[in-house]
Write a protein that holds these residues in place. Structure first.
Motif, PDB file in Angstrom:
ATOM      1  N   VAL A 167       3.175  14.415   0.383  1.00 50.35           N
ATOM      2  CA  VAL A 167       2.303  13.630   1.259  1.00 50.35           C
ATOM      3  C   VAL A 167       2.352  12.154   0.902  1.00 50.35           C
ATOM      4  N   GLY A 168       1.809  11.320   1.776  1.00 48.85           N
ATOM      5  CA  GLY A 168       1.778   9.886   1.525  1.00 48.85           C
ATOM      6  C   GLY A 168       0.427   9.369   1.093  1.00 48.85           C
ATOM      7  N   ALA A 169      -0.636  10.155   1.295  1.00 52.22           N
ATOM      8  CA  ALA A 169      -1.989   9.652   1.095  1.00 52.22           C
ATOM      9  C   ALA A 169      -2.893  10.738   0.536  1.00 52.22           C
ATOM     10  N   VAL A 170      -3.621  10.419  -0.515  1.00 47.68           N
ATOM     11  CA  VAL A 170      -4.628  11.329  -1.056  1.00 47.68           C
ATOM     12  C   VAL A 170      -5.936  10.558  -1.209  1.00 47.68           C
ATOM     13  N   ALA A 171      -6.992  11.033  -0.554  1.00 51.28           N
ATOM     14  CA  ALA A 171      -8.313  10.429  -0.733  1.00 51.28           C
ATOM     15  C   ALA A 171      -9.182  11.412  -1.490  1.00 51.28           C
ATOM     16  N   THR A 172      -9.952  10.913  -2.442  1.00 53.39           N
ATOM     17  CA  THR A 172     -10.801  11.803  -3.231  1.00 53.39           C
ATOM     18  C   THR A 172     -12.210  11.265  -3.327  1.00 53.39           C
ATOM     19  N   PHE A 173     -13.129  12.182  -3.577  1.00 56.53           N
ATOM     20  CA  PHE A 173     -14.493  11.792  -3.910  1.00 56.53           C
ATOM     21  C   PHE A 173     -14.926  12.615  -5.117  1.00 56.53           C
TER      22      PHE A 173
ATOM     23  N   ARG B 237      -3.031   7.393   5.732  1.00 55.30           N
ATOM     24  CA  ARG B 237      -4.298   7.284   5.032  1.00 55.30           C
ATOM     25  C   ARG B 237      -5.530   7.580   5.867  1.00 55.30           C
TER      26      ARG B 237
ATOM     27  N   ILE C 282      -8.242  -0.247   0.943  1.00 57.77           N
ATOM     28  CA  ILE C 282      -6.862   0.126   1.269  1.00 57.77           C
ATOM     29  C   ILE C 282      -6.472  -0.415   2.643  1.00 57.77           C
TER      30      ILE C 282
ATOM     31  N   LEU D 105      -3.270   7.907 -13.428  1.00 59.54           N
ATOM     32  CA  LEU D 105      -4.464   8.226 -12.656  1.00 59.54           C
ATOM     33  C   LEU D 105      -5.645   8.644 -13.516  1.00 59.54           C
TER      34      LEU D 105
ATOM     35  N   CYS E 216     -13.874   2.068  -0.518  1.00 64.77           N
ATOM     36  CA  CYS E 216     -12.516   2.566  -0.774  1.00 64.77           C
ATOM     37  C   CYS E 216     -11.654   2.419   0.487  1.00 64.77           C
ATOM     38  N   ALA E 217     -12.197   2.797   1.629  1.00 61.67           N
ATOM     39  CA  ALA E 217     -11.456   2.664   2.894  1.00 61.67           C
ATOM     40  C   ALA E 217     -11.192   1.193   3.218  1.00 61.67           C
TER      41      ALA E 217
ATOM     42  N   ALA F 157     -15.057   7.052  -5.225  1.00 64.29           N
ATOM     43  CA  ALA F 157     -14.114   7.363  -4.151  1.00 64.29           C
ATOM     44  C   ALA F 157     -12.786   6.717  -4.495  1.00 64.29           C
ATOM     45  N   THR F 158     -11.703   7.442  -4.275  1.00 66.28           N
ATOM     46  CA  THR F 158     -10.384   6.894  -4.598  1.00 66.28           C
ATOM     47  C   THR F 158      -9.419   7.111  -3.437  1.00 66.28           C
ATOM     48  N   PHE F 159      -8.409   6.264  -3.410  1.00 69.00           N
ATOM     49  CA  PHE F 159      -7.282   6.478  -2.509  1.00 69.00           C
ATOM     50  C   PHE F 159      -6.005   6.277  -3.300  1.00 69.00           C
ATOM     51  N   THR F 160      -5.078   7.218  -3.134  1.00 68.97           N
ATOM     52  CA  THR F 160      -3.775   7.115  -3.789  1.00 68.97           C
ATOM     53  C   THR F 160      -2.695   7.140  -2.719  1.00 68.97           C
ATOM     54  N   GLY F 161      -1.825   6.157  -2.742  1.00 64.89           N
ATOM     55  CA  GLY F 161      -0.684   6.126  -1.833  1.00 64.89           C
ATOM     56  C   GLY F 161       0.564   6.541  -2.584  1.00 64.89           C
ATOM     57  N   LEU F 162       1.346   7.423  -1.966  1.00 60.27           N
ATOM     58  CA  LEU F 162       2.544   7.966  -2.617  1.00 60.27           C
ATOM     59  C   LEU F 162       3.782   7.655  -1.786  1.00 60.27           C
TER      60      LEU F 162
ATOM     61  N   HIS G  77      -1.506  -1.641  -8.130  1.00 61.56           N
ATOM     62  CA  HIS G  77      -0.377  -1.565  -7.200  1.00 61.56           C
ATOM     63  C   HIS G  77       0.913  -1.650  -7.991  1.00 61.56           C
TER      64      HIS G  77
ATOM     65  N   LEU H  50      -8.728   9.689   4.403  1.00 62.37           N
ATOM     66  CA  LEU H  50     -10.010   9.013   4.133  1.00 62.37           C
ATOM     67  C   LEU H  50     -11.144   9.614   4.952  1.00 62.37           C
TER      68      LEU H  50
ATOM     69  N   GLY I 277       0.834  -1.211   0.000  1.00 61.14           N
ATOM     70  CA  GLY I 277       0.000   0.000   0.000  1.00 61.14           C
ATOM     71  C   GLY I 277       0.845   1.227   0.000  1.00 61.14           C
TER      72      GLY I 277
ATOM     73  N   ARG J 126       3.496   7.341  -7.281  1.00 55.80           N
ATOM     74  CA  ARG J 126       2.345   6.598  -6.753  1.00 55.80           C
ATOM     75  C   ARG J 126       2.682   5.124  -6.545  1.00 55.80           C
ATOM     76  N   ILE J 127       2.367   4.607  -5.357  1.00 58.40           N
ATOM     77  CA  ILE J 127       2.551   3.184  -5.073  1.00 58.40           C
ATOM     78  C   ILE J 127       1.275   2.424  -5.368  1.00 58.40           C
ATOM     79  N   VAL J 128       0.156   3.001  -4.973  1.00 60.60           N
ATOM     80  CA  VAL J 128      -1.097   2.256  -5.038  1.00 60.60           C
ATOM     81  C   VAL J 128      -2.239   3.215  -5.356  1.00 60.60           C
TER      82      VAL J 128
END
Lengths: 85, 149, 149, 85
Positions: C25-31, C102, B113, B13, B109-110, B29-34, B81, C106, A85, B91-93
């Motif tokens: 940052v490490g985490a981006v959540a979007t809607f 995250r 991840i 993306l 989405c939550a 809904a999205t989540f991006t891990g960096l 991933h 989220l 992740g 971006r990792i994920v």
């Protein structure tokens, strides 16, 4: 029957290979017993598997606890807790 | 639609969002891990390397995606991933869930991840000041994943 | 970074994501909320029109963004809401929250869209088979917004 | 002092305008009293405000309940429950 062992992350590094074929006796019935048997046969494996609490396993690609049976298993993987992740 | 990708390629993306939106849905809904540079006593992260368990990783992600789709009646689930070496800022994920209404998309989405962090076989190795070290698992991840059981 | 936009222009998702990601940052959540065709007894939605309260709408969104940033120590909060006429499949709203980990991203993302639904002065009017009708507020939105108080 | 009234969505359509200046007597002290006063002066406003339970208000761009005071207010907005997002 031979089992294909897979190692990932620091387990792979400590064992020194990502993959090997092993042929344990029928008395080796669980993942934990397999780990003991491998450690008994090689100091490198013994060192790699020293922190038993930090090892996780999959049997035929299904995540299992260390007391899971390995009867009929064709592939057993050993690795640290996952960190994706 | 279930889309699972495990690949060393950069995560596109805009392309992933276009797929998630292409179902006449009302909510995505999205989540991006960096990768974070995450300054530490031995310097910043220079490289992050992701190792995975080929076959089992894809199966685990597909299992998670199916579970989410069934549990929340989603129009689409996306899990992409990256593996291999990457740098801070990359971006990792990427996970996305789309549905008619927002509640299902946000919860799914939550869920995706949180469970990905504990259930999918990936391992991270950071290099700082030229020295590589495996990243330790976080207990907080186990706690987050347990919320959904 | 707090970014609030209320505009009749199309929402450029890639550009908004790039801004949200540009903070180390490490985490981006979007809607993302999209116009649904939502077939009904009088036909599909042909046009959705968004009316707003100029000035008060922007202030309400900025207030929400600040509240989220303070509550979750976010690196960035983005709220982009379209107004005017739009068609099924087009984006109405985009919210993003970015943070180190995250959980904050989220939760803040869910908070922003739940509260936006009840606290920001926007009104939707749908046209089906040539006839326009104002969309009724959903009680479920009030329930979702109350979760955060 | 004159108050700038703003109407949105179906309230605007039923009143027939989005904006008007009104000058209520000092005895009109709350949003609800302002609504009553406007309704008493015009059948169009009375019809637009008939479903009191479906009206929401803002005083000087701050969301308030209908029993909120309007003393010193320069702008009062009346509208249905919001439906954004």
């Amino acid at each position: 029957m031979a089992i294909r062992m897979l190692y990932f992350a620091w387990v792979r590094e400590r064992v020194g290979t990502g993959e090997e074929l092993v042929d344990p006796p029928a008395s080796v019935a669980t993942v934990a017993a397999l780990i003991d048997w491998l450690a008994a046969g090689s100091p490198t494996h013994a060192a790699a598997f020293a922190e038993r609490g930090r090892l996780r396993a999959a049997v035929d690609q299904v995540f299992v606890s260390l007391d899971a049976p390995i009867e009929g298993a064709r592939e057993v993987a050993l690795f640290p807790p996952v960190t994706g992740g | 639609m279930i889309r699972v990708v495990v690949s060393p390629a950069n995560i596109d993306l805009a392309a992933e969002m276009a797929l998630a939106e292409a179902n006449g849905v009302g909510a995505v809904a999205t989540f991006t891990g960096l990768v974070r540079a995450d300054p530490g006593v031995v310097g910043d992260v220079e490289t992050l390397e992701l190792e995975h368990y080929p076959g089992a990783t894809e199966a685990a992600l597909e299992g998670l995606a199916c579970e989410a789709q069934t549990r929340w009646s989603l129009a689409s689930v996306t899990v992409v991933h990256r593996v291999g070496p990457m740098r801070p800022g990359e971006r990792i994920v990427f996970v996305a869930a789309s549905s008619r209404h927002r509640g299902a998309a946000l919860d799914a989405c939550a869920f995706l991840i949180d469970r990905l962090k504990t259930d999918a076989p990936f391992w991270k190795r950071e290099t700082r000041s030229g020295t590589a070290a495996w990243v330790e698992a976080r207990e907080a991840d186990d706690d987050a994943a347990r919320r959904w059981t």
